[in-house]
Scaffold this active site. Sequence first.
Site, mmCIF file in Angstrom:
data_model
loop_
_atom_site.group_PDB
_atom_site.id
_atom_site.type_symbol
_atom_site.label_atom_id
_atom_site.label_comp_id
_atom_site.label_asym_id
_atom_site.label_seq_id
_atom_site.Cartn_x
_atom_site.Cartn_y
_atom_site.Cartn_z
ATOM 1 N N CYS A 184 -9.112 -5.021 -6.197
ATOM 2 C CA CYS A 184 -10.095 -6.084 -6.300
ATOM 3 C C CYS A 184 -9.431 -7.302 -6.953
ATOM 4 O O CYS A 184 -8.616 -7.159 -7.859
ATOM 5 C CB CYS A 184 -11.330 -5.725 -7.132
ATOM 6 S SG CYS A 184 -12.251 -4.335 -6.501
ATOM 7 N N GLU A 190 1.434 3.787 6.607
ATOM 8 C CA GLU A 190 0.486 2.870 5.964
ATOM 9 C C GLU A 190 0.106 1.677 6.841
ATOM 10 O O GLU A 190 -1.008 1.181 6.736
ATOM 11 C CB GLU A 190 0.953 2.435 4.568
ATOM 12 C CG GLU A 190 2.144 1.532 4.522
ATOM 13 C CD GLU A 190 2.539 1.158 3.100
ATOM 14 O OE1 GLU A 190 1.665 1.043 2.230
ATOM 15 O OE2 GLU A 190 3.742 0.968 2.851
ATOM 16 N N HIS A 214 13.409 25.132 8.142
ATOM 17 C CA HIS A 214 12.622 25.994 7.259
ATOM 18 C C HIS A 214 11.120 25.809 7.476
ATOM 19 O O HIS A 214 10.320 26.133 6.605
ATOM 20 C CB HIS A 214 12.988 25.736 5.794
ATOM 21 C CG HIS A 214 14.441 25.979 5.530
ATOM 22 N ND1 HIS A 214 14.993 27.235 5.512
ATOM 23 C CD2 HIS A 214 15.472 25.120 5.316
ATOM 24 C CE1 HIS A 214 16.297 27.143 5.283
ATOM 25 N NE2 HIS A 214 16.607 25.863 5.165
ATOM 26 N N LYS A 226 6.109 3.704 5.182
ATOM 27 C CA LYS A 226 5.864 2.385 5.807
ATOM 28 C C LYS A 226 5.119 2.573 7.123
ATOM 29 O O LYS A 226 4.154 1.874 7.397
ATOM 30 C CB LYS A 226 7.177 1.657 6.120
ATOM 31 C CG LYS A 226 7.924 0.984 5.008
ATOM 32 C CD LYS A 226 7.276 -0.219 4.406
ATOM 33 C CE LYS A 226 6.405 0.184 3.252
ATOM 34 N NZ LYS A 226 6.957 0.013 1.938
ATOM 35 N N TRP A 267 -12.172 -4.021 -3.181
ATOM 36 C CA TRP A 267 -11.635 -2.768 -2.650
ATOM 37 C C TRP A 267 -12.595 -1.706 -3.179
ATOM 38 O O TRP A 267 -12.625 -1.418 -4.369
ATOM 39 C CB TRP A 267 -10.217 -2.530 -3.173
ATOM 40 C CG TRP A 267 -9.543 -1.337 -2.575
ATOM 41 C CD1 TRP A 267 -8.838 -1.304 -1.410
ATOM 42 C CD2 TRP A 267 -9.487 -0.008 -3.107
ATOM 43 N NE1 TRP A 267 -8.361 -0.036 -1.177
ATOM 44 C CE2 TRP A 267 -8.741 0.773 -2.199
ATOM 45 C CE3 TRP A 267 -10.000 0.597 -4.253
ATOM 46 C CZ2 TRP A 267 -8.492 2.134 -2.413
ATOM 47 C CZ3 TRP A 267 -9.753 1.943 -4.456
ATOM 48 C CH2 TRP A 267 -9.004 2.694 -3.547
ATOM 49 N N GLU A 321 10.602 6.657 2.588
ATOM 50 C CA GLU A 321 10.098 5.286 2.620
ATOM 51 C C GLU A 321 9.775 4.869 4.056
ATOM 52 O O GLU A 321 8.757 4.211 4.306
ATOM 53 C CB GLU A 321 11.144 4.353 1.980
ATOM 54 C CG GLU A 321 10.827 2.880 2.009
ATOM 55 C CD GLU A 321 9.541 2.495 1.277
ATOM 56 O OE1 GLU A 321 8.940 3.328 0.595
ATOM 57 O OE2 GLU A 321 9.137 1.327 1.430
ATOM 58 N N LYS A 367 -2.826 -3.736 -2.627
ATOM 59 C CA LYS A 367 -1.459 -3.784 -3.128
ATOM 60 C C LYS A 367 -1.319 -3.301 -4.558
ATOM 61 O O LYS A 367 -0.385 -2.598 -4.890
ATOM 62 C CB LYS A 367 -0.921 -5.207 -3.005
ATOM 63 C CG LYS A 367 0.558 -5.255 -3.313
ATOM 64 C CD LYS A 367 1.233 -6.376 -2.626
ATOM 65 C CE LYS A 367 2.732 -6.335 -2.849
ATOM 66 N NZ LYS A 367 3.376 -5.269 -2.065
ATOM 67 N N ASN A 406 -13.245 -5.909 -11.755
ATOM 68 C CA ASN A 406 -12.149 -5.165 -11.138
ATOM 69 C C ASN A 406 -11.900 -3.967 -12.040
ATOM 70 O O ASN A 406 -11.567 -4.141 -13.208
ATOM 71 C CB ASN A 406 -10.907 -6.070 -11.064
ATOM 72 C CG ASN A 406 -9.641 -5.292 -10.744
ATOM 73 O OD1 ASN A 406 -9.690 -4.257 -10.080
ATOM 74 N ND2 ASN A 406 -8.508 -5.795 -11.213
ATOM 75 N N GLY A 407 -12.075 -2.755 -11.514
ATOM 76 C CA GLY A 407 -11.867 -1.560 -12.332
ATOM 77 C C GLY A 407 -12.928 -0.527 -12.031
ATOM 78 O O GLY A 407 -13.612 -0.604 -11.005
ATOM 79 N N ARG A 429 -5.243 -7.602 -2.875
ATOM 80 C CA ARG A 429 -5.732 -6.628 -3.860
ATOM 81 C C ARG A 429 -6.959 -5.862 -3.350
ATOM 82 O O ARG A 429 -7.431 -4.930 -4.007
ATOM 83 C CB ARG A 429 -6.127 -7.357 -5.154
ATOM 84 C CG ARG A 429 -5.002 -8.143 -5.780
ATOM 85 C CD ARG A 429 -5.495 -8.861 -7.016
ATOM 86 N NE ARG A 429 -5.849 -7.904 -8.038
ATOM 87 C CZ ARG A 429 -5.009 -7.378 -8.907
ATOM 88 N NH1 ARG A 429 -3.750 -7.724 -8.873
ATOM 89 N NH2 ARG A 429 -5.416 -6.515 -9.800
#
Length: 617
Positions: free
Chosen positions: A2, A497, A513, A494, A74, A490, A612, A100-101, A27
């Site tokens: 947020c 996402e 395995h 990437k 968010w 990574e 982010k 925000n939180g 955000r």
Amino acid sequence: MCGIVGYVGKAKAAPIIIDGLKRLEYRGYDSAGIAVLHQGSFHVAKEVGRVAAVQHTLASSPLEGTRGIGHTRWATHGGVTRENAHPHLSSDGKIALIHNGVIENYAAIKKFLLTKGYTFASETDTEVLCNLVAYHFEKEPAPADGGSRLLDAVRKTLLHVQGTYGICVLGLDCPDELVAARQGSPLILGVGPDELVVASDVAALVSRTQNVVYLKDGELVAISGNTFQITNRDDVGVDPVIDQVTWKVEDSELGDFEHYMLKEIFEQPVALENAMRGRFSADESTANFGGLNLTPNELRGMGRFMFCACGTALHAGMVTEHLIERFARVPVECDHASEFRYRNSPLFTNTLFFVVSQSGETIDTLAAMREAQRKGFKVLAINNVVGSTIAREADGGIYQHVGPEIGVASTKAFTSQLLIGAMLALYLGRMRDMSVRDGTEYVAALKQAPDLVREALEQAPQIEEIAQRYARYEDMLFLGRLELFPIALEGALKLKEISYIHAEAYPAAEMKHGPIALINPECPSVFLVPQNEIFNKVISSMQEIKARGGPIIAITTAGAELPEGLADEVITIPACHEAVLPIVATIPMQLLSYYIAVARGCDVDKPRNLAKSVTVE
Ligand code: F6R
């Protein structure tokens, strides 16, 4: 998560808040809203979707007024609906609040407020907070010392709240005031000549002012007209320290690029130059870091290093683990910050902690750092955002200096973390057994990194073509070994996402395995196969995949000879020193996931469900 913006000044608040929110959209971006206080009433515009949707609404019905608050969300508590979008108004209509939180004890507070006659229009924890401020505002008389009644109500509210918050509050009966407070969520005050702006991130402020005050946890700022006063949770005044932001507005503009992610991928050569500038010693055989706050003797005395981070930053820590162990011969451990903080694992006394965090606000990483500090360990931070909470609370650290990273998928921040990790391995190695000659060679190799990345970026058109062919798949594997295993992780992160393709990564030899059961013509594998001491071992793993009909994309180094016809696609990166290889090998991974996501029509810079800066647990 947020983004919040509050404005008090002489200019019209709404356009300034909208501009700030757009810069904070990374955000959170599922809904947005703004409230402006004008001529004795709150005027609110909220929409599901992006900030642009609110801007569109305002185009036909502009909001007047020179003080206001805005939010880009968010979702945590409650679905993505207009009712749940912020700002929230108290049920008596007297308080407007953005948050925000996460308020953990919101259910108990809500129960209490219902008994007092307050009503709720949303499912959010924020509306509970807003009504609690209204409750205290109504209940308590104005402070006898003539202080702010709004500040008093916010302070009393926060005494009853458990959880995290960055908030901005307006009161209908206090038209000149705005109160903001933080606990666990970032909040910065911008101090302009005729205006004060509060925001979650400097990105939202730099178009108005370069002068900022980074608020600390537990602090409240009360703005009245063009003055402000900061107090801590004990109501003791705090002298503000005004810092100068070095980022410029242009740093966070898209320019000619279609997406921030692509812009930031192509910024990497310069970002690497910035991250290494001034950090090699005069004799060019080691690295130098200004802010470690440890003497060489103290550093040499450390028998173990521990890296805690999340997501991409953790992958950078994992590569650094390989490099430090290989070049400095000191044991290193890496842990998910979110796990470390609750695991209570036994720790060696002479361990030095590192946290890695682009934003410096990731709550899990921050909590892991605080846990290590609480146990008496020193923690150094590898961090990009100057003035972030992690940067301020760490015992020392290394800034990445790559400028703002806006794309939700981290790119330039990651490769600069890899570079700093490689420099750290050199620095620690040269304190131990690495010779001057090896150190000099290592430095020369690191200095080539920006040009090698430039060369790797030239493969973009070829990778775009490959991406067209592979965009239709729904599963992919990423395989690498040693310091390239974290790069495979990574690559998989990437891809999933931003393109929503299911992707997993393994050390190549682990395939047999279990994961090899997934292989079929519909599940391509991306292999990292540089020319090195285990080249032939990786080739064998590729053969095993080929034998089972799995398509293969090979990322290899110039000069390596892959068996004819083994890989369906070959991407060649320049051959380089093993400390630089993870950086260069990352480039095709980034480009592949970017072009696949674009080919699938995904919103690259704002992938679904993500934000982010992850400031909630
Ligand atoms: C992925 C990504 C995330 C972050 C993670 C930690 O592209 O960006 O995995 O790396 O959320 O963020 P920071 O580095 O800000 O602590």
